[in-house]
Design an enzyme around this catalytic site. Structure first.
Site, PDB file in Angstrom:
ATOM      1  N   LYS A  62      14.564  -5.155  -5.440  1.00  0.00           N
ATOM      2  CA  LYS A  62      14.706  -4.558  -4.103  1.00  0.00           C
ATOM      3  C   LYS A  62      13.626  -5.168  -3.227  1.00  0.00           C
ATOM      4  O   LYS A  62      12.475  -4.758  -3.251  1.00  0.00           O
ATOM      5  CB  LYS A  62      14.520  -3.042  -4.197  1.00  0.00           C
ATOM      6  CG  LYS A  62      15.259  -2.234  -3.166  1.00  0.00           C
ATOM      7  CD  LYS A  62      14.901  -2.512  -1.722  1.00  0.00           C
ATOM      8  CE  LYS A  62      13.657  -1.808  -1.244  1.00  0.00           C
ATOM      9  NZ  LYS A  62      13.239  -2.249   0.111  1.00  0.00           N
ATOM     10  N   GLU A 101       0.917  -2.478  -8.346  1.00  0.00           N
ATOM     11  CA  GLU A 101       0.010  -3.436  -7.704  1.00  0.00           C
ATOM     12  C   GLU A 101      -0.143  -2.965  -6.268  1.00  0.00           C
ATOM     13  O   GLU A 101       0.753  -3.165  -5.447  1.00  0.00           O
ATOM     14  CB  GLU A 101       0.617  -4.854  -7.725  1.00  0.00           C
ATOM     15  CG  GLU A 101       0.926  -5.393  -9.104  1.00  0.00           C
ATOM     16  CD  GLU A 101      -0.288  -5.963  -9.808  1.00  0.00           C
ATOM     17  OE1 GLU A 101      -1.409  -5.829  -9.285  1.00  0.00           O
ATOM     18  OE2 GLU A 101      -0.113  -6.530 -10.891  1.00  0.00           O
ATOM     19  N   CYS A 112      -3.059  -8.253  -0.297  1.00  0.00           N
ATOM     20  CA  CYS A 112      -3.657  -7.132  -1.027  1.00  0.00           C
ATOM     21  C   CYS A 112      -5.049  -7.493  -1.509  1.00  0.00           C
ATOM     22  O   CYS A 112      -5.946  -6.672  -1.530  1.00  0.00           O
ATOM     23  CB  CYS A 112      -2.771  -6.747  -2.195  1.00  0.00           C
ATOM     24  SG  CYS A 112      -2.379  -8.152  -3.216  1.00  0.00           S
ATOM     25  N   GLU A 118      -8.269   0.150   3.772  1.00  0.00           N
ATOM     26  CA  GLU A 118      -7.560  -1.131   3.831  1.00  0.00           C
ATOM     27  C   GLU A 118      -6.932  -1.264   5.218  1.00  0.00           C
ATOM     28  O   GLU A 118      -6.189  -0.393   5.662  1.00  0.00           O
ATOM     29  CB  GLU A 118      -6.472  -1.182   2.760  1.00  0.00           C
ATOM     30  CG  GLU A 118      -5.805  -2.537   2.717  1.00  0.00           C
ATOM     31  CD  GLU A 118      -4.679  -2.613   1.707  1.00  0.00           C
ATOM     32  OE1 GLU A 118      -3.816  -1.722   1.717  1.00  0.00           O
ATOM     33  OE2 GLU A 118      -4.664  -3.565   0.912  1.00  0.00           O
TER      34      GLU A 118
HETATM   35  P1  NAD Z   1       5.312  -0.244   1.271  1.00  0.00           P
HETATM   36  O1  NAD Z   1       4.782   0.544   0.164  1.00  0.00           O
HETATM   37  O2  NAD Z   1       5.693   0.440   2.525  1.00  0.00           O
HETATM   38  O3  NAD Z   1       6.614  -1.076   0.841  1.00  0.00           O
HETATM   39  C1  NAD Z   1       6.661  -1.841  -0.329  1.00  0.00           C
HETATM   40  C2  NAD Z   1       8.065  -1.795  -0.887  1.00  0.00           C
HETATM   41  O4  NAD Z   1       8.357  -0.468  -1.263  1.00  0.00           O
HETATM   42  C3  NAD Z   1       9.171  -2.220   0.087  1.00  0.00           C
HETATM   43  O5  NAD Z   1      10.166  -2.939  -0.614  1.00  0.00           O
HETATM   44  C4  NAD Z   1       9.721  -0.894   0.554  1.00  0.00           C
HETATM   45  O6  NAD Z   1      11.070  -0.969   0.971  1.00  0.00           O
HETATM   46  C5  NAD Z   1       9.600  -0.078  -0.702  1.00  0.00           C
HETATM   47  N1  NAD Z   1       9.582   1.374  -0.463  1.00  0.00           N
HETATM   48  C6  NAD Z   1       9.197   2.043   0.663  1.00  0.00           C
HETATM   49  N2  NAD Z   1       9.355   3.376   0.492  1.00  0.00           N
HETATM   50  C7  NAD Z   1       9.841   3.558  -0.765  1.00  0.00           C
HETATM   51  C8  NAD Z   1      10.181   4.703  -1.536  1.00  0.00           C
HETATM   52  N3  NAD Z   1      10.083   5.938  -1.036  1.00  0.00           N
HETATM   53  N4  NAD Z   1      10.607   4.510  -2.807  1.00  0.00           N
HETATM   54  C9  NAD Z   1      10.698   3.283  -3.337  1.00  0.00           C
HETATM   55  N5  NAD Z   1      10.404   2.156  -2.643  1.00  0.00           N
HETATM   56  C10 NAD Z   1       9.977   2.293  -1.374  1.00  0.00           C
HETATM   57  O7  NAD Z   1       4.206  -1.317   1.503  1.00  0.00           O
HETATM   58  P2  NAD Z   1       4.188  -2.430   2.608  1.00  0.00           P
HETATM   59  O8  NAD Z   1       3.701  -1.821   3.878  1.00  0.00           O
HETATM   60  O9  NAD Z   1       5.492  -3.136   2.631  1.00  0.00           O
HETATM   61  O10 NAD Z   1       3.105  -3.443   1.998  1.00  0.00           O
HETATM   62  C11 NAD Z   1       1.768  -3.338   2.302  1.00  0.00           C
HETATM   63  C12 NAD Z   1       0.975  -2.737   1.171  1.00  0.00           C
HETATM   64  O11 NAD Z   1       1.265  -3.406  -0.056  1.00  0.00           O
HETATM   65  C13 NAD Z   1      -0.507  -2.891   1.364  1.00  0.00           C
HETATM   66  O12 NAD Z   1      -1.140  -1.665   1.114  1.00  0.00           O
HETATM   67  C14 NAD Z   1      -0.929  -3.923   0.321  1.00  0.00           C
HETATM   68  O13 NAD Z   1      -2.222  -3.837  -0.104  1.00  0.00           O
HETATM   69  C15 NAD Z   1       0.058  -3.730  -0.754  1.00  0.00           C
HETATM   70  N6  NAD Z   1       0.240  -4.965  -1.520  1.00  0.00           N
HETATM   71  C16 NAD Z   1      -0.329  -5.057  -2.759  1.00  0.00           C
HETATM   72  C17 NAD Z   1      -0.208  -6.223  -3.517  1.00  0.00           C
HETATM   73  C18 NAD Z   1      -0.811  -6.330  -4.894  1.00  0.00           C
HETATM   74  O14 NAD Z   1      -0.455  -7.234  -5.635  1.00  0.00           O
HETATM   75  N7  NAD Z   1      -1.716  -5.461  -5.292  1.00  0.00           N
HETATM   76  C19 NAD Z   1       0.505  -7.293  -2.994  1.00  0.00           C
HETATM   77  C20 NAD Z   1       1.078  -7.169  -1.730  1.00  0.00           C
HETATM   78  C21 NAD Z   1       0.936  -5.987  -1.006  1.00  0.00           C
END
Ligand code: NAD
Length: 483
Positions: free
Chosen positions: A179, A254, A288, A385
């Site tokens: 997804k 992650e 991240c 963050e």
């Molecule tokens: P997000 O959590 O909003 O979205 C990430 C994914 O989760 C998307 O595909 C989204 O559609 C999905 N999602 C959203 N709500 C959901 C739910 N209720 N149930 C299941 N899936 C759902 O995060 P974002 O804003 O897209 O990304 C930014 C964040 O991601 C930052 O905090 C960053 O640090 C983190 N990040 C971490 C890493 C790592 O490897 N540690 C890498 C990239 C990003």
């Protein structure tokens, strides 16, 4: 610019077929460099997730489940080759979709190829053990796939994150339901097309674009899923873990970070400087493992501040296609969040700022990179963050102070130590709370071979490197009594 999309982006991949979402709804995909609509993607539903999970189950009981590790590895290696041949096409997609400057987008595509090569080569090298036990027994362990794995991916590094999670899961023989993020989906879809071309069998990889609260939530709560890999925010990670817990399904999280670089008075500043800045502004800070905190020992603080200030003055911001150091943020919403943080720094000295290209479209989600100085360690800008091109400089006096400040946030993803004192390098590498520690370098996200993951609010479980293959498999112990 010519349209970089060479496939129909409005479809899901289910059981080897490209099909519209159930109900036929689509979502807009916006180019963050100018705010224009780039494409429409499928708005996948719970029903699509159901169909994808069934397809994955069928793959496991069919061709995919019966395939040798050697053959799985060959398919992944072929996929890596196809990705390498299409680096430029993939980079163009990512630049348009994520707003990533082309050089950074190309690096992501090369990393995706490298993940496929690495896991292609590793697929048939995951071994069990024999265990000395009671007289009359032979005991050994088998590494087996979990079964159907769910992969929920964010928008900031789609190619790298798909490479490290889907690549490792396929290598171990799992069947995947991916997804991608609703903000950036194109390279996920392109990857799936290339996977089909490389010979990934029907149902072994399914892709359902859609909203997090719909397709994402349905995937994490699905009783047919055996493992979930989630990369994204802390808040969503907690929801995914709670949903998976109801089915007693293991989760790799992650999440975010507030990763520090510690600069001591005996550091080689010429070597450190490019890393100090780049690790904070790469991908417009939406990384991240971005290094958003620069801790500097008092004796070199003014020098580091002055040199970082000069480096910031050279940072130009503009459309991804112009390939400057910094592109736009992913969306106006993300821009608003980062501007909210910048407003919280109104009481702090600004030590450096980049500049926005005058021709950058006003409709793009641009934020000027900003370096704050003399930031108290308990200030929100030093703890939360931000996920934008913002770094803070924090002075410290002693090694003890540096450790206390570095370990003083809820996160623990990456840290780096800049010092020529070998004993200090070893001491700090042990005492810093982080999943990765770099000594005299900083590998923001880099290193396909290096296990990666966090402690605390940065998450749990490890991806990348050989370690990921253990995460994407389960261990069976076989005890044979033969007398
Ligand atoms: P997000 O959590 O909003 O979205 C990430 C994914 O989760 C998307 O595909 C989204 O559609 C999905 N999602 C959203 N709500 C959901 C739910 N209720 N149930 C299941 N899936 C759902 O995060 P974002 O804003 O897209 O990304 C930014 C964040 O991601 C930052 O905090 C960053 O640090 C983190 N990040 C971490 C890493 C790592 O490897 N540690 C890498 C990239 C990003």
């Amino acid at each position: 610019m010519t349209n970089p999309i060479w496939f129909d982006p409005s479809l899901c991949l289910i059981a080897g077929d490209w099909v519209p979402a159930t109900g036929g709804d689509t979502l807009p995909l916006i180019n963050p460099s100018d705010g224009s609509e780039l494409a429409r993607i499928a708005r996948g539903t719970g029903a699509d997730i159901d169909r994808a999970v069934s397809a994955a189950q069928s793959a496991l009981s069919g061709d995919w489940g019966g395939m040798s590790a050697l053959e799985r590895g060959r398919i992944l290696t072929r996929l890596g080759q196809l990705v390498l041949e299409r680096v430029e096409d993939l980079a163009q997609l990512e630049a348009a979709d994520v707003g990533k400057p082309l050089t950074q987008a190309r690096a992501d595509a090369v990393a995706l190829a490298r993940y496929c090569e690495f896991y292609g080569g590793a697929a048939d090298k995951v071994m069990g053990e024999t265990i000395p036990y009671l007289e009359g027994y032979t005991v050994y362990t088998l590494r087996e796939p979990h079964g159907v794995t769910g992969h929920i991916v964010p928008w900031n590094y789609p190619m790298q994150i798909i490479g490290r999670s889907v690549g490792a899961a396929l290598a171990m023989g799992n069947a995947c339901v991916l997804k991608p993020a609703e903000e950036a989906c194109l390279t996920a879809l392109a990857f799936a097309h290339l996977a089909q071309e490389a010979g990934v069998p029907t149902g072994a990889l399914n892709v359902i674009p859609g909203l997090g609260a719909e397709a994402g939530a349905a995937l994490s709560a699905h009783p047919g899923i055996h493992h979930i890999s989630f990369t994204g925010s802390v808040a969503t990670g907690a929801l995914v873990q709670a949903a998976a817990a109801r089915n007693v399904v293991p989760v790799t999280l992650e999440l975010g970070g507030k990763s520090p670089q510690l600069v001591f008075e005996d550091a080689d500043l010429d070597a450190a400087l490019p890393f100090l800045v780049n690790a904070g502004i790469q991908n417009a800070g939406q990384t991240c493992s971005a290094s958003s905190r620069i801790l500097v020992q008092r004796g070199v603080y003014d020098t580091v501040r002055a040199r970082m200030s000069e480096a910031y003055a050279r940072l130009t911001v503009g459309p991804a296609i112009q390939d400057l150091r910094v592109g736009p943020l992913i969306s106006p919403r993300q821009k608003q969040i980062v501007e909210g943080f910048l407003a919280q720094g109104a009481d702090l000295p600004i030590a450096g700022q980049g500049q926005l290209l005058q021709t950058a479209p006003a409709t793009g989600a641009y934020v000027i990179p900003t370096l704050f100085a003399d930031v108290p360690p308990d200030h929100r800008l030093a703890r939360d963050e931000i996920f934008g091109p913002v770094q803070v400089l924090i002075p410290f006096d002693t090694e003890e102070d540096a450790i206390r400040i570095a370990n003083g946030t809820d996160y623990g993803l990456v840290a780096s130590i800049w010092t020529s004192n070998g004993a200090r390098q070893m001491r700090l590498a042990k005492r810093l709370r982080a999943g990765q520690v770099f000594i005299n370098n900083y590998g923001a996200g880099g290193g396909v071979e290096l296990p990666f993951g966090g402690v605390g609010k940065s998450g749990h479980g490890r991806e990348k490197g050989f370690e990921a293959l253990y995460g994407f498999s389960t261990l069976k112990t076989v005890a044979a009594h033969h007398g």
